[in-house]
Design a protein around this motif. Sequence first.
Motif, PDB file in Angstrom:
ATOM      1  N   ILE A 184      -4.114 -19.373   7.524  1.00  0.00           N
ATOM      2  CA  ILE A 184      -4.082 -18.736   8.831  1.00  0.00           C
ATOM      3  C   ILE A 184      -5.344 -19.156   9.573  1.00  0.00           C
ATOM      4  N   ILE A 242      -7.896 -18.703  12.342  1.00  0.00           N
ATOM      5  CA  ILE A 242      -8.258 -17.535  13.145  1.00  0.00           C
ATOM      6  C   ILE A 242      -9.634 -17.684  13.789  1.00  0.00           C
ATOM      7  N   HIS A 302      -5.187 -15.239  16.737  1.00  0.00           N
ATOM      8  CA  HIS A 302      -4.277 -15.145  15.585  1.00  0.00           C
ATOM      9  C   HIS A 302      -4.486 -13.893  14.736  1.00  0.00           C
ATOM     10  N   GLU A 307      -2.843 -11.023  15.017  1.00  0.00           N
ATOM     11  CA  GLU A 307      -1.533 -10.467  14.665  1.00  0.00           C
ATOM     12  C   GLU A 307      -0.879 -11.287  13.565  1.00  0.00           C
ATOM     13  N   GLU A 308      -1.058 -12.608  13.622  1.00  0.00           N
ATOM     14  CA  GLU A 308      -0.511 -13.473  12.572  1.00  0.00           C
ATOM     15  C   GLU A 308      -1.160 -13.166  11.226  1.00  0.00           C
ATOM     16  N   LEU A 309      -2.458 -12.881  11.243  1.00  0.00           N
ATOM     17  CA  LEU A 309      -3.161 -12.538  10.003  1.00  0.00           C
ATOM     18  C   LEU A 309      -2.664 -11.204   9.463  1.00  0.00           C
ATOM     19  N   LYS A 310      -2.466 -10.232  10.332  1.00  0.00           N
ATOM     20  CA  LYS A 310      -1.939  -8.933   9.889  1.00  0.00           C
ATOM     21  C   LYS A 310      -0.569  -9.099   9.247  1.00  0.00           C
ATOM     22  N   ASP A 311       0.294  -9.908   9.875  1.00  0.00           N
ATOM     23  CA  ASP A 311       1.627 -10.151   9.318  1.00  0.00           C
ATOM     24  C   ASP A 311       1.534 -10.822   7.948  1.00  0.00           C
ATOM     25  N   ALA A 312       0.604 -11.783   7.813  1.00  0.00           N
ATOM     26  CA  ALA A 312       0.446 -12.501   6.542  1.00  0.00           C
ATOM     27  C   ALA A 312      -0.016 -11.564   5.437  1.00  0.00           C
ATOM     28  N   ASN A 351       2.982  -9.304   4.521  1.00  0.00           N
ATOM     29  CA  ASN A 351       4.003 -10.027   3.754  1.00  0.00           C
ATOM     30  C   ASN A 351       3.541 -10.354   2.341  1.00  0.00           C
TER      31      ASN A 351
END
Length: 370
Positions: free
Chosen positions: A271, A273, A280, A282-287, A290
């Motif tokens: 990721i 960031i 990024h 939000e992308e890190l939170k999603d990662a 998951n």
Amino acid sequence: MAGIEDQIKEIEDEIQNTVYNKATSKHIGRLKAKLAKMKEEAVNRAMKAGGGGEGYAVKKSGDATVVLVGFPSTGKSTLLNVLTGTQSETGAYAFTTLTVVPGALEHKGAKIQLLDIPGLIAGAAMGKGRGKEVIAVVRNADMIVLLVDVFNEKHVDVLFRELYDAGIRVNVPKPDITIKKTSRGGVRLNAVGTLDLDIEEVRSILTENRIASADILIRGNATQDDLIDAIMGSRVYIPAIIAVNKVDLIDEKDRKKIEEDLTERFGQKPIMISAATGYHMEELKDAIYNALGFIRIFLKPQAGPADMDEPLIMRTGSKIEDVCRKLHRDFVDKFRYARVWGTSVKHEAQRVGIAHNLADEDILQIIIER
């Protein structure tokens, strides 16, 4: 006489310089087993050194605990502040964080405890820097965010090596190996599925660990390292993601090169960031969400609709029994049956037992004795 670190280096060099084949596999297995014991001894000695230290006692909270692992000055404290609003001291110098700073991240209904720990450095597994305390915190986490900055992305290799030497296995499943020592009869090896290890390799590894007789059962394939880890019994298996910070300080070409290099070397896309700019996040939170393998379970009372606003956060593979234990300890003893709506059942409102495996977004109604 050579110190233990010199002896470890000698064995590592011998393993590296020995070509692995059928004729050498037994010898390599014995060397690996010996190396594992020596590293375990060195780590244990480091952990006991200077006894009486307070260490870092962190009470786990929320649905899972995630630890930020990286070298000093990679931006862990800034990242924690951005993700959670916690005020962890930041500064452009090494070892700003001298203790563990917890923060709470809420994402998709999950409450995730984030821990900012002192920077990990080369030799941490052997107690260098604050390695003793830092490693202890990492071993108890549910997940790891490996954080490097764009100017030192090669530090990922060092972080993986230090965690490995400390008995932390990253992004690998725990091998299904059962070892039962016996008083006689030698070594008996049983396997379920295809197994590349042969009995001579297994005997060599066990002999190095002073095990003359044992029944070994291996489900699925396994390597020499997997068997050695099972014998040692002190390994922990933790998922992790790689995050590269400060990408706002380089151009798109260099950013893409770093991303492609790490993806190729570690089999997962990092990721990219910037904690300073919020890029990024939000992308890190999603990662993180998951990687933790969360599933959402919506609870339905006996009278009334299901609560679709606040799901119960569980982990992939959870059974109804796990939900019962999380709700109240009496639910297991008083459980009668449950009804489930969702993808884990064949039809809506299907009646199931306490051992039923749940799936993401299932609706669950639990019936207990009154």
